[in-house]
Motif scaffolding. Structure first.
Motif, PDB file in Angstrom:
ATOM      1  N   TYR A  77      -7.733 -10.856   3.451  1.00 25.08           N
ATOM      2  CA  TYR A  77      -8.132  -9.475   3.752  1.00 25.08           C
ATOM      3  C   TYR A  77      -7.178  -8.829   4.750  1.00 25.08           C
ATOM      4  O   TYR A  77      -6.937  -7.626   4.690  1.00 25.08           O
ATOM      5  CB  TYR A  77      -9.568  -9.407   4.282  1.00 25.08           C
ATOM      6  N   ASP A  78      -6.631  -9.611   5.679  1.00 24.74           N
ATOM      7  CA  ASP A  78      -5.641  -9.066   6.609  1.00 24.74           C
ATOM      8  C   ASP A  78      -4.375  -8.658   5.853  1.00 24.74           C
ATOM      9  O   ASP A  78      -3.765  -7.630   6.149  1.00 24.74           O
ATOM     10  CB  ASP A  78      -5.299 -10.099   7.686  1.00 24.74           C
ATOM     11  N   TRP A  79      -3.982  -9.472   4.891  1.00 29.42           N
ATOM     12  CA  TRP A  79      -2.857  -9.131   4.005  1.00 29.42           C
ATOM     13  C   TRP A  79      -3.155  -7.831   3.275  1.00 29.42           C
ATOM     14  O   TRP A  79      -2.278  -6.980   3.100  1.00 29.42           O
ATOM     15  CB  TRP A  79      -2.636 -10.286   3.038  1.00 29.42           C
ATOM     16  N   ALA A  80      -4.419  -7.657   2.846  1.00 26.10           N
ATOM     17  CA  ALA A  80      -4.798  -6.489   2.051  1.00 26.10           C
ATOM     18  C   ALA A  80      -4.813  -5.209   2.876  1.00 26.10           C
ATOM     19  O   ALA A  80      -4.173  -4.209   2.513  1.00 26.10           O
ATOM     20  CB  ALA A  80      -6.175  -6.726   1.418  1.00 26.10           C
ATOM     21  N   ASN A  81      -5.526  -5.221   4.010  1.00 28.57           N
ATOM     22  CA  ASN A  81      -5.714  -3.958   4.735  1.00 28.57           C
ATOM     23  C   ASN A  81      -4.496  -3.546   5.552  1.00 28.57           C
ATOM     24  O   ASN A  81      -4.400  -2.403   5.990  1.00 28.57           O
ATOM     25  CB  ASN A  81      -6.962  -4.024   5.612  1.00 28.57           C
ATOM     26  N   SER A  82      -3.546  -4.471   5.768  1.00 26.97           N
ATOM     27  CA  SER A  82      -2.336  -4.101   6.503  1.00 26.97           C
ATOM     28  C   SER A  82      -1.487  -3.103   5.733  1.00 26.97           C
ATOM     29  O   SER A  82      -0.613  -2.451   6.313  1.00 26.97           O
ATOM     30  CB  SER A  82      -1.508  -5.356   6.822  1.00 26.97           C
TER      31      SER A  82
ATOM     32  N   PHE B  65      -2.605  -0.346   4.610  1.00 19.32           N
ATOM     33  CA  PHE B  65      -2.987   0.939   5.196  1.00 19.32           C
ATOM     34  C   PHE B  65      -2.333   1.119   6.559  1.00 19.32           C
ATOM     35  O   PHE B  65      -1.826   2.197   6.888  1.00 19.32           O
ATOM     36  CB  PHE B  65      -4.505   1.033   5.331  1.00 19.32           C
ATOM     37  N   ALA B  66      -2.336   0.053   7.372  1.00 20.55           N
ATOM     38  CA  ALA B  66      -1.790   0.142   8.725  1.00 20.55           C
ATOM     39  C   ALA B  66      -0.315   0.509   8.724  1.00 20.55           C
ATOM     40  O   ALA B  66       0.144   1.289   9.559  1.00 20.55           O
ATOM     41  CB  ALA B  66      -2.011  -1.176   9.458  1.00 20.55           C
ATOM     42  N   THR B  67       0.455  -0.040   7.787  1.00 21.72           N
ATOM     43  CA  THR B  67       1.904   0.204   7.788  1.00 21.72           C
ATOM     44  C   THR B  67       2.274   1.443   6.984  1.00 21.72           C
ATOM     45  O   THR B  67       2.906   2.364   7.503  1.00 21.72           O
ATOM     46  CB  THR B  67       2.645  -1.014   7.231  1.00 21.72           C
ATOM     47  N   THR B  68       1.885   1.480   5.715  1.00 22.30           N
ATOM     48  CA  THR B  68       2.316   2.566   4.831  1.00 22.30           C
ATOM     49  C   THR B  68       1.658   3.899   5.173  1.00 22.30           C
ATOM     50  O   THR B  68       2.315   4.939   5.173  1.00 22.30           O
ATOM     51  CB  THR B  68       2.035   2.199   3.364  1.00 22.30           C
TER      52      THR B  68
ATOM     53  N   LEU C 253       5.816  -6.337   3.650  1.00 22.53           N
ATOM     54  CA  LEU C 253       6.333  -6.462   2.289  1.00 22.53           C
ATOM     55  C   LEU C 253       6.088  -5.195   1.482  1.00 22.53           C
ATOM     56  O   LEU C 253       7.000  -4.686   0.815  1.00 22.53           O
ATOM     57  CB  LEU C 253       5.682  -7.663   1.595  1.00 22.53           C
ATOM     58  N   LEU C 254       4.860  -4.663   1.542  1.00 26.66           N
ATOM     59  CA  LEU C 254       4.586  -3.433   0.794  1.00 26.66           C
ATOM     60  C   LEU C 254       5.408  -2.279   1.336  1.00 26.66           C
ATOM     61  O   LEU C 254       5.938  -1.463   0.564  1.00 26.66           O
ATOM     62  CB  LEU C 254       3.096  -3.088   0.852  1.00 26.66           C
ATOM     63  N   LEU C 255       5.552  -2.189   2.647  1.00 24.54           N
ATOM     64  CA  LEU C 255       6.355  -1.116   3.227  1.00 24.54           C
ATOM     65  C   LEU C 255       7.810  -1.237   2.779  1.00 24.54           C
ATOM     66  O   LEU C 255       8.456  -0.230   2.480  1.00 24.54           O
ATOM     67  CB  LEU C 255       6.268  -1.155   4.753  1.00 24.54           C
TER      68      LEU C 255
ATOM     69  N   ALA D  31      -0.399   5.940  -2.847  1.00 19.31           N
ATOM     70  CA  ALA D  31      -1.410   5.407  -3.764  1.00 19.31           C
ATOM     71  C   ALA D  31      -1.327   3.886  -3.856  1.00 19.31           C
ATOM     72  O   ALA D  31      -2.350   3.196  -3.983  1.00 19.31           O
ATOM     73  CB  ALA D  31      -1.230   6.030  -5.151  1.00 19.31           C
ATOM     74  N   SER D  32      -0.104   3.339  -3.758  1.00 20.41           N
ATOM     75  CA  SER D  32       0.056   1.886  -3.847  1.00 20.41           C
ATOM     76  C   SER D  32      -0.653   1.175  -2.706  1.00 20.41           C
ATOM     77  O   SER D  32      -1.131   0.052  -2.872  1.00 20.41           O
ATOM     78  CB  SER D  32       1.547   1.522  -3.858  1.00 20.41           C
ATOM     79  N   ALA D  33      -0.716   1.821  -1.541  1.00 30.00           N
ATOM     80  CA  ALA D  33      -1.421   1.212  -0.413  1.00 30.00           C
ATOM     81  C   ALA D  33      -2.908   1.070  -0.718  1.00 30.00           C
ATOM     82  O   ALA D  33      -3.537   0.061  -0.353  1.00 30.00           O
ATOM     83  CB  ALA D  33      -1.219   2.049   0.851  1.00 30.00           C
ATOM     84  N   GLY D  34      -3.484   2.069  -1.387  1.00 32.08           N
ATOM     85  CA  GLY D  34      -4.880   1.976  -1.777  1.00 32.08           C
ATOM     86  C   GLY D  34      -5.110   0.886  -2.817  1.00 32.08           C
ATOM     87  O   GLY D  34      -6.081   0.125  -2.738  1.00 32.08           O
ATOM     88  N   LEU D  35      -4.219   0.797  -3.799  1.00 32.12           N
ATOM     89  CA  LEU D  35      -4.339  -0.240  -4.825  1.00 32.12           C
ATOM     90  C   LEU D  35      -4.163  -1.635  -4.229  1.00 32.12           C
ATOM     91  O   LEU D  35      -4.876  -2.579  -4.583  1.00 32.12           O
ATOM     92  CB  LEU D  35      -3.299   0.001  -5.923  1.00 32.12           C
ATOM     93  N   TRP D  36      -3.207  -1.770  -3.303  1.00 32.75           N
ATOM     94  CA  TRP D  36      -2.953  -3.054  -2.636  1.00 32.75           C
ATOM     95  C   TRP D  36      -4.180  -3.471  -1.833  1.00 32.75           C
ATOM     96  O   TRP D  36      -4.638  -4.608  -1.903  1.00 32.75           O
ATOM     97  CB  TRP D  36      -1.731  -2.894  -1.737  1.00 32.75           C
TER      98      TRP D  36
END
Length: 435
Positions: free
Chosen positions: A16-21, A23-26, A168-170, A196-201
């Motif tokens: 979950y930390d991997w998931a919600n981060s 939002f924090a970064t992007t 990684l997502l950023l 949008a990718s941040a929401g999907l991630w």
């Protein structure tokens, strides 16, 4: 008898930390602030009417007020959330509700274009509020999944996985935005798809947590009604506050932390929009710098931890605050992209260490028999202490027409916070009183 947590359950919690981060970064730190200032808000600011008064606010002011509003809202509702997390057996339900609500709101940001100021702010506020609320329930699972040193390791694993996932997502989004022509899309479209990718991630990887994490409750004998949870939340907060007031060093540290962390969080939230609106930096420079901060921060935290072994925790934090103070003065005269990169490098070196050492300093002051309750209090406090910084930043920008004076004003938080920290000793004060 409670079933011991399986490795898969601990892994699901960390995921979950991997998931919600994302939002924090992007969304919170990188892409959205730049997009909001460059495309969403008109060049002359957004014309708004509040309580019959017409006004025009810049992107920086709007962004600062929005972040300050969310911080205040969460502080006011945190006792209720804490009560539900401690006394109900529905922590998983509330965690996933927050996660999916935030993911949907974040996904909606991808549909906001030029001029959609109110829609963008509304979706951002919903996503941000869901993000911090879900974290209350996420943190509440930790005591059920590990004990003692295992709790420290598991917490650290989740934190590290969050840094890696968010970074990684950023990185993927920065590459996509920078090379948007290769993918045959307009730059604005690339930015919107990145949001949008941040929401999907966030929503997609949260499903791993949903499938692996079991519902946990502190005691089967506890009542779980909403009214009782609300009362318990306020009672728990009152007990924690009374315990802190009885401990001089603990109180001094938390007051100092509340002040200087407000400055740290303000710089994190306002740096990108300051660079875009005040300095006119390119999106590539802003996103690249923030990406650098994300990865340099890991090494910076480790380096400052080693420095604390030789110098002491308090001295190392004070040294970091002196650097933060210098950064605000440096930013006042900053003009070039190169200077912004330098500032980002220094922020990366001290950001993670400032936060990590603040937590370890607090650990030295907390009585063991009250550690769970007081660390829960500190966890919520550390997330929501940034109230006045963004508002002060926005207000000075609105009154003076420049963000340079706003960034200098943040130096007050580091000066005052550091001065108070000088009087807080690292040792715990005697035997603990009951709370």
């Amino acid at each position: 008898m409670t079933t011991p947590p399986a490795r898969s359950e601990r892994f699901g919690w960390c995921v979950y930390d991997w998931a919600n981060s994302a939002f924090a970064t992007t969304v919170l730190a990188a892409v959205l602030p730049v997009y909001f200032a460059e495309w969403v808000v008109p060049p002359g600011g957004a014309a708004l009417s509040w309580l019959g008064v017409d006004t025009r606010l810049s992107a920086t002011s709007l962004w600062g007020y929005a972040n300050g509003l969310i911080a205040i809202l969460v502080i006011l509702t945190a006792p209720v959330l804490g009560g539900i997390a401690d006394f109900s057996s529905r922590k998983k339900l509330f965690l996933m509700t927050g996660a999916y609500a935030g993911a949907v709101a974040t996904l909606g940001l991808g549909f906001c274009g030029a001029g959609d100021v109110q829609a963008t702010l509304l979706l951002f506020c919903i996503g941000h509020y869901a993000f911090v609320c879900a974290n209350v329930f996420y943190d509440a699972f930790l005591p059920f999944l590990a004990t003692g040193p295992e709790m420290d390791r598991l917490s650290g694993q989740g934190y590290a996985l969050g840094y890696l996932g968010g970074g990684l997502l950023l990185l993927l989004n920065v590459v996509f935005i920078h090379f948007h022509q290769v993918f045959e899309v307009e730059q604005e479209t690339a930015v919107r798809l990145s949001l949008a990718s941040a929401g999907l991630w966030w929503g997609g990887f949260s499903t791993v947590t949903l499938l692996t994490l079991r519902e946990r409750s502190a005691s089967v004998s506890r009542r779980t009604g909403l009214a009782f949870s609300v009362r318990a939340g306020f009672a728990s907060l009152r007990e924690a506050v009374l315990h802190i007031v009885r401990r001089r060093n603990l109180l001094l540290f938390l007051v100092a932390y509340m002040i200087y962390n407000d400055g740290v969080q303000t710089i994190i939230k306002m740096a990108a929009i300051f660079g875009k609106e005040e300095l006119g930096l390119s999106s590539s420079t802003l996103l690249g710098t923030l990406l650098m901060v994300q990865f340099v921060g890991i090494g910076g935290a480790l380096g400052m931890s080693r420095a604390a072994e030789a110098l002491g925790v308090r001295r190392t934090i004070l040294g970091a605050l002196a650097v933060w103070l210098g950064l605000t003065l440096f930013a006042f005269r900053m003009e070039t992209p190169g200077e912004y990169w330098i500032m980002g490098l220094v922020v990366g070196l001290i950001l993670g260490g400032t936060q990590a050492l603040s937590r370890s300093f607090y650990a030295r002051l907390v009585a063991r028999e009250h550690a769970a309750q007081l660390f829960g209090f500190f966890s919520v406090f550390s997330k929501f202490s940034a109230v006045w910084g963004p508002i002060l930043f926005a207000l000075i920008r609105q009154l003076t027409g420049t963000s340079r004076l706003s960034i200098v004003s943040i130096s007050v938080f580091f000066l005052v916070g550091g001065a108070i920290l000088c009087f807080a000793k690292e040792e715990q004060e005697g035997a603990s009183a009951p709370i």
